[in-house]
Design an enzyme around this catalytic site. Structure first.
Site, PDB file in Angstrom:
ATOM      1  N   SER A 180      28.230  19.830  45.130  1.00 46.78           N
ATOM      2  CA  SER A 180      29.686  19.986  45.048  1.00 46.78           C
ATOM      3  C   SER A 180      30.171  21.114  45.953  1.00 46.78           C
ATOM      4  CB  SER A 180      30.080  20.323  43.605  1.00 46.78           C
ATOM      5  OG  SER A 180      31.457  20.633  43.533  1.00 46.78           O
ATOM      6  N   TYR A 240      28.943  25.544  36.518  1.00 51.22           N
ATOM      7  CA  TYR A 240      28.867  24.399  37.432  1.00 51.22           C
ATOM      8  C   TYR A 240      28.517  24.870  38.851  1.00 51.22           C
ATOM      9  CZ  TYR A 240      30.571  19.985  39.533  1.00 51.22           C
ATOM     10  OH  TYR A 240      30.695  18.799  40.216  1.00 51.22           O
TER      11      TYR A 240
HETATM   12  P1  NAP Z   1      31.797  10.918  36.101  1.00 54.91           P
HETATM   13  O1  NAP Z   1      32.786   9.911  36.561  1.00 54.91           O
HETATM   14  O2  NAP Z   1      32.102  11.817  34.967  1.00 54.91           O
HETATM   15  O3  NAP Z   1      30.406  10.157  35.830  1.00 54.91           O
HETATM   16  C1  NAP Z   1      29.297  10.888  35.423  1.00 54.91           C
HETATM   17  C2  NAP Z   1      28.093   9.997  35.414  1.00 54.91           C
HETATM   18  O4  NAP Z   1      26.939  10.805  35.099  1.00 54.91           O
HETATM   19  C3  NAP Z   1      28.153   8.912  34.365  1.00 54.91           C
HETATM   20  O5  NAP Z   1      27.504   7.762  34.860  1.00 54.91           O
HETATM   21  C4  NAP Z   1      27.374   9.520  33.197  1.00 54.91           C
HETATM   22  O6  NAP Z   1      26.747   8.575  32.337  1.00 54.91           O
HETATM   23  C5  NAP Z   1      26.306  10.272  33.955  1.00 54.91           C
HETATM   24  N1  NAP Z   1      25.721  11.363  33.176  1.00 54.91           N
HETATM   25  C6  NAP Z   1      26.327  12.480  32.704  1.00 54.91           C
HETATM   26  N2  NAP Z   1      25.441  13.227  32.016  1.00 54.91           N
HETATM   27  C7  NAP Z   1      24.269  12.573  32.066  1.00 54.91           C
HETATM   28  C8  NAP Z   1      22.983  12.820  31.539  1.00 54.91           C
HETATM   29  N3  NAP Z   1      22.727  13.919  30.808  1.00 54.91           N
HETATM   30  N4  NAP Z   1      21.994  11.916  31.747  1.00 54.91           N
HETATM   31  C9  NAP Z   1      22.228  10.796  32.486  1.00 54.91           C
HETATM   32  N5  NAP Z   1      23.432  10.504  33.012  1.00 54.91           N
HETATM   33  C10 NAP Z   1      24.428  11.382  32.802  1.00 54.91           C
HETATM   34  O7  NAP Z   1      31.412  11.907  37.308  1.00 54.91           O
HETATM   35  P2  NAP Z   1      31.561  11.745  38.887  1.00 54.91           P
HETATM   36  O8  NAP Z   1      32.846  12.343  39.287  1.00 54.91           O
HETATM   37  O9  NAP Z   1      31.208  10.374  39.312  1.00 54.91           O
HETATM   38  O10 NAP Z   1      30.419  12.765  39.351  1.00 54.91           O
HETATM   39  C11 NAP Z   1      29.170  12.347  39.864  1.00 54.91           C
HETATM   40  C12 NAP Z   1      28.494  13.548  40.507  1.00 54.91           C
HETATM   41  O11 NAP Z   1      29.332  14.054  41.546  1.00 54.91           O
HETATM   42  C13 NAP Z   1      28.280  14.720  39.552  1.00 54.91           C
HETATM   43  O12 NAP Z   1      27.059  15.339  39.841  1.00 54.91           O
HETATM   44  C14 NAP Z   1      29.432  15.648  39.872  1.00 54.91           C
HETATM   45  O13 NAP Z   1      29.112  16.967  39.553  1.00 54.91           O
HETATM   46  C15 NAP Z   1      29.551  15.424  41.354  1.00 54.91           C
HETATM   47  N6  NAP Z   1      30.874  15.792  41.902  1.00 54.91           N
HETATM   48  C16 NAP Z   1      32.002  15.126  41.532  1.00 54.91           C
HETATM   49  C17 NAP Z   1      33.205  15.492  42.089  1.00 54.91           C
HETATM   50  C18 NAP Z   1      34.499  14.798  41.751  1.00 54.91           C
HETATM   51  O14 NAP Z   1      35.550  15.244  42.247  1.00 54.91           O
HETATM   52  N7  NAP Z   1      34.508  13.735  40.963  1.00 54.91           N
HETATM   53  C19 NAP Z   1      33.261  16.551  43.002  1.00 54.91           C
HETATM   54  C20 NAP Z   1      32.092  17.193  43.345  1.00 54.91           C
HETATM   55  C21 NAP Z   1      30.895  16.799  42.799  1.00 54.91           C
HETATM   56  P3  NAP Z   1      27.526   7.921  31.042  1.00 54.91           P
HETATM   57  O15 NAP Z   1      28.507   6.939  31.643  1.00 54.91           O
HETATM   58  O16 NAP Z   1      26.449   7.259  30.258  1.00 54.91           O
HETATM   59  O17 NAP Z   1      28.213   9.061  30.358  1.00 54.91           O
END
Ligand code: NAP
Length: 242
Positions: free
Chosen positions: A140, A153
């Site tokens: 991130s 984070y």
């Molecule tokens: P999201 O929409 O909240 O989805 C999170 C995903 O991770 C879901 O599939 C969830 O599974 C899974 N997950 C969470 N905890 C878990 C665990 N303990 N074991 C296995 N699976 C787990 O998040 P996202 O925005 O797509 O983020 C994906 C990645 O990108 C993350 O690492 C986040 O930190 C990073 N990121 C996101 C952003 C952003 O703006 N969105 C920015 C920078 C970085 P369930 O569906 O089963 O809960």
């Protein structure tokens, strides 16, 4: 059969990465924690596009759970091999440090940093034996520049960035590359509480990114052609200074 394991493949960025990996010809292992309906939707979308895969549920914050689920899968699928690993699963639980509870610190660190370590260590050996592998870690902007309210984070993601650079140097001569993709603001459940109109003024391209735009960068780093790129962090953030 060549497989790609994507942690957190049920929703958001992970879902788009699963679809991308399938389009690149991989049999996709869709990991998730609890949202089975969304994980099934990911698999259905992979199959609609002519791809294939299966669900592989485990909680990346649980060392024993990871090892038992992954080792069981490896033992039962001797003809398959995980060639691409995308460590994408992550959570945030924000708060100023003064008020941050132990549980907020532990859960965020365990999911991103411990998850990276235990999942990667379990699948690394077969990549080294085959002398080919692609590891892409979703980090991130917060791990690059630090963001107030996110000491947990930012620390977790910065930890994964350091580990990406170290591991890349350990395994480079074995044909395994290790890189990271650092998204900025991406439209997913994780950012649903943010006001895009208000925040987009901070972003040079004046909008939040899509999960598909992040998946495209992951697909590039996971491709065989990216063989001379390792230990790098590729920002996908619409030009936000980092
Ligand atoms: P999201 O929409 O909240 O989805 C999170 C995903 O991770 C879901 O599939 C969830 O599974 C899974 N997950 C969470 N905890 C878990 C665990 N303990 N074991 C296995 N699976 C787990 O998040 P996202 O925005 O797509 O983020 C994906 C990645 O990108 C993350 O690492 C986040 O930190 C990073 N990121 C996101 C952003 C952003 O703006 N969105 C920015 C920078 C970085 P369930 O569906 O089963 O809960």
């Amino acid at each position: 059969m060549k497989c790609a394991l994507v942690t957190g493949g049920s929703r958001g960025i992970g879902k788009a990465i699963c679809i991308k990996m399938a389009a690149m010809g991989y049999y996709v292992l869709v990991n998730y924690k609890s949202n089975e309906a969304e994980a099934n939707d990911t698999l259905a979308r992979i199959k609609e596009n002519g791809g294939d895969g299966e669900l592989l549920r485990f909680d990346v914050s649980g060392k024993e759970e990871i090892q038992s689920a992954l080792n069981k899968w490896i033992t039962h699928n001797p003809e398959k091999y995980i060639e691409v690993l995308v460590n994408n699963a992550g959570i945030k639980d924000d708060g100023r440090m003064l008020w941050m509870k132990d549980e907020q610190w532990d859960s965020v660190i365990k999911t991103s940093l411990d998850g990276f370590f235990y999942v990667t260590r379990t699948v690394l050996n077969s990549m080294l034996l085959k002398k080919y592998g692609r590891i892409v870690n979703v980090v991130s902007l917060s791990g690059l520049k630090g963001l107030p309210g996110q000491t947990n984070y930012s620390a977790a993601k910065a930890g994964v960035i350091g580990a990406t650079k170290a591991l890349a140097q350990e395994v480079g001569r074995k044909g395994v590359t290790v890189n990271a993709v650092a998204p900025g603001f991406i439209k997913t459940d994780m950012t649903s509480g943010l006001d895009e109109k208000e925040m987009a003024v901070l972003v040079p391209v004046r909008r939040f990114g899509t999960a598909e735009e992040v998946a495209h960068a992951v697909g590039f780093l996971a491709s065989p052609e990216a063989s001379y790129i390792t230990g790098q962090v590729l920002s996908v953030n619409g030009g936000l200074y980092s």
